[in-house]
Design an enzyme around this catalytic site. Structure first.
Site, short mmCIF file in Angstrom:
data_model
loop_
_atom_site.label_atom_id
_atom_site.label_comp_id
_atom_site.label_asym_id
_atom_site.label_seq_id
_atom_site.Cartn_x
_atom_site.Cartn_y
_atom_site.Cartn_z
N TYR A 70 34.41 35.70 35.76
CA TYR A 70 35.49 35.64 34.78
C TYR A 70 34.94 35.91 33.38
O TYR A 70 33.86 35.43 33.06
CB TYR A 70 36.14 34.25 34.76
CG TYR A 70 36.85 33.86 36.02
CD1 TYR A 70 36.13 33.44 37.13
CD2 TYR A 70 38.23 33.89 36.10
CE1 TYR A 70 36.77 33.07 38.29
CE2 TYR A 70 38.88 33.50 37.26
CZ TYR A 70 38.15 33.10 38.35
OH TYR A 70 38.79 32.72 39.50
N HIS A 73 42.07 36.13 34.46
CA HIS A 73 41.83 36.54 35.83
C HIS A 73 40.39 37.00 35.90
O HIS A 73 39.81 37.38 34.90
CB HIS A 73 42.75 37.70 36.20
CG HIS A 73 44.16 37.28 36.46
ND1 HIS A 73 44.50 36.49 37.53
CD2 HIS A 73 45.29 37.53 35.80
CE1 HIS A 73 45.79 36.27 37.51
NE2 HIS A 73 46.31 36.88 36.46
N LYS A 80 40.32 44.24 40.95
CA LYS A 80 39.03 43.78 40.44
C LYS A 80 37.99 44.83 40.78
O LYS A 80 38.19 45.64 41.67
CB LYS A 80 38.64 42.45 41.09
CG LYS A 80 39.63 41.34 40.85
CD LYS A 80 39.14 40.05 41.42
CE LYS A 80 40.25 39.02 41.60
NZ LYS A 80 41.09 38.84 40.43
#
Lengths: 181, 301
Positions: free
Chosen positions: B238, B246, B277
């Protein structure tokens, strides 16, 4: 792979026309160019050929050519989808290709843009970036980009923008097909 | 120095201030695993203890931020201990009784006018009753009504003597019900005993060493990390506190020479793109520094 061995492999699958296709593939001037590099890596050459054909024929890339990589004994490709895009380097790989984190690092260090192109490009291309073209046995190709260091995901605004563009494009496409009907 | 307690192979932080400190100043998040005392029948929100990952513990110990103590020492038992606890509880009850008394005294002063009013009304009633009895023999109703009206106009108040009397009555009350008192539930040992730090035996394998090194390197770069099990990786990375952000990356630790297929690249890349991601392949170079390779799916249009 020698043409005769390909032929044998295909005929064992009892498909004569496919065998003929493959033979014609092996007579492609670009394939001959690959063979001329003299790398003892026929399977990778075959995959490179498929990726080359896919990008040049199906995707109609504006610029595309082969590039030998003697350090890795592999055939790589470089090109750009349209003239406006950045130049990309591609490493064609079979689905079962043996990789390791070190191997990926090797791709990043050894696979380079053509020398004359490198000078033209911005120096920040030094954060090396290579696209892996992974080819399944049914010649489905998926593309994965590997980059040295940290690449944060797109921020939400960019994602939303991309989505909007895609929607617009779909809409326009829909209109066009309607028009044709 | 923050105290970590090793208990059955897991490392816990029990102190609330320490847990906050770890998160706010040391970017160590951990996981709350205890039930909240007032909400024991849910598991959406959990409370202390804070359980730490082995890698988090390793970093904290390496950096000298915390020390590891044995959390397996059983609570002491015996006559003296139970005596001490009973004494502690009695003391608490006495204090509470005292507070209860002063609270009632305060109330008494607040209610003084009401009490006075009540008393005046009672007096009047008695007077009226007495008068009625007397009026049955002698009818002088006009005079009595005029004398009775007079005191009602002015606000009745308790005299100093009356107040003193009431306070004294309150003072004498002793029969408080002990069941109505609050009982303090102790979450830490009352007696302060010095404990020696115990050794931390982690990492043991190459894989664990790599995980620890990657964790420490990313942590030093200023990232927050949590366990990546939810997303099929080793860590989630993070850019700030996980409550606010997120995660950007799914860190996957692999030895430099570990074999993988091109299909593994597809698996990892697909996993990352589905959750927006970047997959971060982390491996150690020959010189011992950590190499990060970002992996992203890309469409060719």
């Amino acid at each position: 792979m020698e043409p005769s061995s390909i032929h044998k492999m295909a005929s064992s699958g009892e498909n004569k026309t496919r065998a003929a296709d493959l033979t014609s593939l092996l007579e492609h001037p670009k394939y001959k160019e690959m063979v001329a590099y003299g790398y003892n890596n026929q399977e990778q050459g075959h995959v490179a050929m498929l990726v080359y054909l896919y990008l040049s024929e199906a995707k109609q890339w504006a610029e595309l050519d082969l590039q030998p990589c003697p350090e890795l004994q592999m055939v790589t490709l470089y090109g750009r989808p349209t003239q406006a895009d950045d130049l990309q380097v591609l490493v064609p790989l079979g689905k079962q290709a043996d990789l390791s984190p070190q191997r990926l690092r090797d791709f990043l260090t050894h696979v380079s843009l053509p020398q004359d192109e490198l000078e033209l490009e911005e120096p920040d291309l030094m954060t090396r970036r290579v696209t892996l073209a992974i080819c399944d046995t049914d010649s489905t190709i998926t593309f994965y980009r590997i980059t040295d260091g940290f690449v944060p995901p797109d921020p939400p605004e960019v994602v939303a923008e991309k989505k909007a563009k895609k929607r617009q494009w779909k809409k326009r496409k829909g209109q066009r097909t309607q028009h044709q009907q | 120095m923050i105290d970590l307690y090793l208990c059955h192979g897991h490392v816990y932080v029990w102190n609330a201030t320490d847990a906050c400190d770890l998160r706010e100043h040391h970017r160590i998040v951990g996981t709350f695993v205890g039930a909240l005392p007032r909400l024991p029948r849910q598991n959406v929100r959990l409370g202390r203890p804070l359980q730490l990952m082995p890698e988090e513990t390793t970093v904290l110990l390496n950096k000298g931020i915390a020390r590891l103590l044995d959390g397996n020492i059983p609570p002491k038992t015996g006559e003296d201990v139970s005596q001490a606890i009973t004494e502690h509880r009695q003391q608490s009850f006495r204090e509470q009784a005292e507070m209860c008394k002063s609270d009632r005294k305060r109330k008494l002063h607040e209610m003084a006018s009401v009490i006075a009013k009540g008393r005046a009304a009672k007096r009047k009633k008695l007077a009226q009753k007495a008068k009625e009895e007397s009026s049955s023999s002698v009818s002088t109703s006009d005079v009595s009504s005029s004398t009775c009206d007079q005191p009602e106009d002015e606000e009745p108040s308790l005299s100093v003597e009356e107040m003193k009397e009431l306070e004294a009555k309150l003072e004498e009350t002793t029969g408080y019900n002990e069941q109505a008192f609050l009982v303090q539930i102790l979450t830490e040992q009352v007696s302060e005993e010095t404990q020696d730090a115990i050794p931390w035996k982690y990492p043991n394998t190459d894989k664990e060493t790599l995980r620890c090194n990657v964790f420490q390197d990313l942590w030093e770069k200023g990232y927050f990390l949590t366990s990546g099990g939810k997303f099929g990786g080793d860590f989630l990375v993070y850019p700030g506190d996980p409550f606010r952000y997120h995660s950007f990356y799914i860190a996957v630790c692999q030895q430099r020479t570990e074999k993988m297929e091109a299909l593994d690249i597809v698996r990892l890349g697909r996993l990352g793109s589905n959750v927006k991601k970047t997959v971060l392949l982390c491996s150690e170079s020959e010189t011992g520094e950590i190499n990060y390779t970002s992996l992203q799916w890309t469409g060719m249009n």
